[in-house]
Enzyme design. Structure first.
Site, PDB file in Angstrom:
ATOM      1  N   ARG A   5      11.355  -0.488   7.696  1.00 29.90           N
ATOM      2  CA  ARG A   5      11.933  -1.420   8.399  1.00 29.90           C
ATOM      3  C   ARG A   5      13.453  -1.864   7.706  1.00 29.90           C
ATOM      4  O   ARG A   5      14.374  -2.131   8.334  1.00 29.90           O
ATOM      5  CB  ARG A   5      11.533  -2.354   8.957  1.00 29.90           C
ATOM      6  N   ARG A   6      13.302  -2.172   6.299  1.00 26.81           N
ATOM      7  CA  ARG A   6      14.278  -2.585   5.788  1.00 26.81           C
ATOM      8  C   ARG A   6      14.980  -1.394   4.627  1.00 26.81           C
ATOM      9  O   ARG A   6      14.496  -1.531   3.438  1.00 26.81           O
ATOM     10  CB  ARG A   6      13.850  -3.837   4.945  1.00 26.81           C
ATOM     11  N   ILE A  66     -13.587   0.916  -1.153  1.00 21.24           N
ATOM     12  CA  ILE A  66     -15.210   1.475  -1.012  1.00 21.24           C
ATOM     13  C   ILE A  66     -15.339   2.413  -0.163  1.00 21.24           C
ATOM     14  O   ILE A  66     -14.797   2.265   1.045  1.00 21.24           O
ATOM     15  CB  ILE A  66     -15.857   0.061  -0.533  1.00 21.24           C
ATOM     16  N   GLY A 107     -11.298  -1.254   1.740  1.00 20.34           N
ATOM     17  CA  GLY A 107     -10.302  -0.819   0.853  1.00 20.34           C
ATOM     18  C   GLY A 107     -10.791   0.246   0.166  1.00 20.34           C
ATOM     19  O   GLY A 107     -11.047   1.475   0.875  1.00 20.34           O
ATOM     20  N   LYS A 118     -13.555  -4.276  11.545  1.00 20.36           N
ATOM     21  CA  LYS A 118     -13.966  -3.411  10.646  1.00 20.36           C
ATOM     22  C   LYS A 118     -15.580  -3.328  11.121  1.00 20.36           C
ATOM     23  O   LYS A 118     -16.022  -2.153  11.062  1.00 20.36           O
ATOM     24  CB  LYS A 118     -14.055  -4.103   9.327  1.00 20.36           C
ATOM     25  N   GLU A 174      -3.224 -14.893   3.267  1.00 21.92           N
ATOM     26  CA  GLU A 174      -1.787 -14.949   3.824  1.00 21.92           C
ATOM     27  C   GLU A 174      -1.282 -16.157   3.955  1.00 21.92           C
ATOM     28  O   GLU A 174      -2.027 -17.436   4.191  1.00 21.92           O
ATOM     29  CB  GLU A 174      -1.717 -14.072   5.167  1.00 21.92           C
ATOM     30  N   VAL A 222       1.028  -1.116  -0.139  1.00 22.33           N
ATOM     31  CA  VAL A 222       0.230   0.071  -0.087  1.00 22.33           C
ATOM     32  C   VAL A 222       0.892   1.251  -0.023  1.00 22.33           C
ATOM     33  O   VAL A 222       0.555   2.228  -0.676  1.00 22.33           O
ATOM     34  CB  VAL A 222      -1.073  -0.125   1.301  1.00 22.33           C
TER      35      VAL A 222
END
Length: 433
Positions: free
Chosen positions: A48-49, A138, A136, A207, A192, A17
């Site tokens: 972070r990286r 919407i 997202g 949500k 995931e 994102v």
């Protein structure tokens, strides 16, 4: 007349994102400036990286010191897309303390601690916007918070997790079992490696808490939301739904009580009629059905996750917050004036589909019906079917009229005590009627 001094934006996180937010801010800089009334520039990007290659991201903007970035006096807006509770909470409250407004996509943090975040924003004269935290691209938060501010919302019913909708859709259309559908979702990138937050309903519950709080002008946290996942949904449940002219969806349901004195918020699988608009929501799409006094029934539909859709919501909030900065004002904050209590799940009234394994002999249906009657649960329909293998057992499916969850639970416990009931195969709520 356009303001010449640019508004400085700090970006926390540059993953799927965040990188898309940075790209759009760069490629659409002129359009954003015209819409806001001032140019916007990235002041820095916390990651972070730092050694990871990020195409199109100037190396001089990248830092690992997020706290120092949000403390900068020249930062006007902070965009937080790192997720989780900490360090996101500390970074956001620090940003407020240093005069910056915040745009966040962090559903977990807003659902757990939204009241404190809103209070901190108000203390420091800043904005807190989080359209991207729910569904997202919407538009949901802003319509509920602003467009329907003069109306009375009574119910919010929606599919707010794309992973679970994809799994249930595949189970419905292909006859696949849960594990097989989950494997396909994982292979396609919809799930995931650890899908727990999605399939156990934690994502949808966060949500639901946010939507209920905004819709009913009261404080609802994720701890107030009853949550059930879809891991126990079977191919048999899907087939039973089809026989009833229904499909199964994982729903987030937020309701105002009929007397207006309380609200409920829950997430669980449910059968909904094929005639309901939500029944046609396929694959990884999201949709939310809103019912209000004046506007009636409204439906919001679209992609509920992904880099570009979520970035679209983030950028919409960024434009709104930056406009407020230019006008030296703030947008709407928390509205919790009703202070309505959240009723426990036991008081929720709905219909139920109960599938029982019973002895295939006379008198069983009468025994079962008696148990339902003794617990005040009215039966709508019953279907009994013997097993083809002739093992002396049958399947008994009962669909109830509307009943309280507590009454149904006590009914099921009593059914388990019957010698003729071999087991309770499944229990599922029926919604959307």
């Amino acid at each position: 007349m356009m303001r010449t001094r640019p508004l400085k934006v700090a970006l926390l996180g540059c993953g799927v994102v965040g990188s898309e937010v940075a790209r759009i801010m760069t490629t659409h800089a002129d359009d954003l400036a015209a819409r806001i009334g001032a140019p916007v520039e990235l002041a820095g990007i916390a990651v972070r990286r730092p050694d990871r290659v990020r195409e199109g991201i100037p190396a001089e903007l990248v830092t690992t010191d997020a706290l120092e970035l949000v403390k900068r006096d020249d930062v006007d807006v902070v965009i937080e897309v790192i997720g989780g509770i900490e360090p996101a909470r500390e970074l956001i409250t620090t940003a407020f303390a240093h005069g910056a407004s915040v745009v966040s996509a962090n559903k977990a943090l807003v659902a757990a601690d939204g009241a404190a975040l809103h209070a901190a924003a108000e203390r420091h004269g800043a904005d807190l916007y989080y359209e991207a935290a729910v569904a997202g691209a919407i538009p949901l938060v802003r319509p509920l918070r602003e467009s329907l501010a003069g109306d009375k919302v009574n119910r919010v019913l929606g599919i707010v997790n794309g992973t679970t909708n994809f799994i249930l859709d595949k189970m419905d259309t292909s006859g696949a079992g849960y594990s097989e559908a989950l494997d396909e979702a994982t292979a396609l990138g919809y799930a995931e490696a650890d899908p727990t937050a999605d399939v156990e309903g934690f994502d949808a519950a966060a949500k639901a808490a946010i939507l209920a709080g905004i819709a009913f002008h009261t404080r609802v946290t994720i701890d107030d939301v009853h949550r059930e996942g879809l891991t126990e949904v079977t191919a048999s449940d899907i087939a039973s739904a089809k026989r009833m002219g229904c499909t199964v969806k994982l729903l987030a349901i937020c309701e105002r009580a009929a007397d207006g004195e309380s609200v409920t918020a829950r997430v669980h699988p449910a059968m909904i009629p094929l005639s309901h608009p939500l029944a046609s929501v396929r694959e990884a799409y999201n949709a939310v059905f809103v019912e209000s006094d004046a506007a009636g029934q409204l439906m919001f539909y679209g992609p509920g996750a992904g880099g570009s859709p979520t970035a679209s919501a983030v950028l919409g909030d960024l434009v709104a917050v930056c406009r407020n900065k230019v006008a030296d004002t703030t947008g709407p904050g928390e509205s919790a004036y009703t202070r309505l209590p959240v009723s426990p799940m036991g008081e929720v009234i709905t219909r139920y589909h109960i599938s029982l394994d019973v002895a295939d002999k006379s008198g069983v249906l009468a025994q079962v019906a008696t148990v339902f009657a003794e617990h005040g649960v009215s039966i709508d329909t019953v279907r009994q079917q013997g097993r083809p293998d002739g093992d002396g057992e049958a399947s008994l499916v009962v669909v109830t009229h509307r009943a309280a969850d507590a009454a149904l639970s006590s009914t099921v416990e009593a059914l388990r005590e019957l010698d003729t009931v071999r087991g309770v195969a499944s229990i599922m709520r029926v919604e959307g009627e």
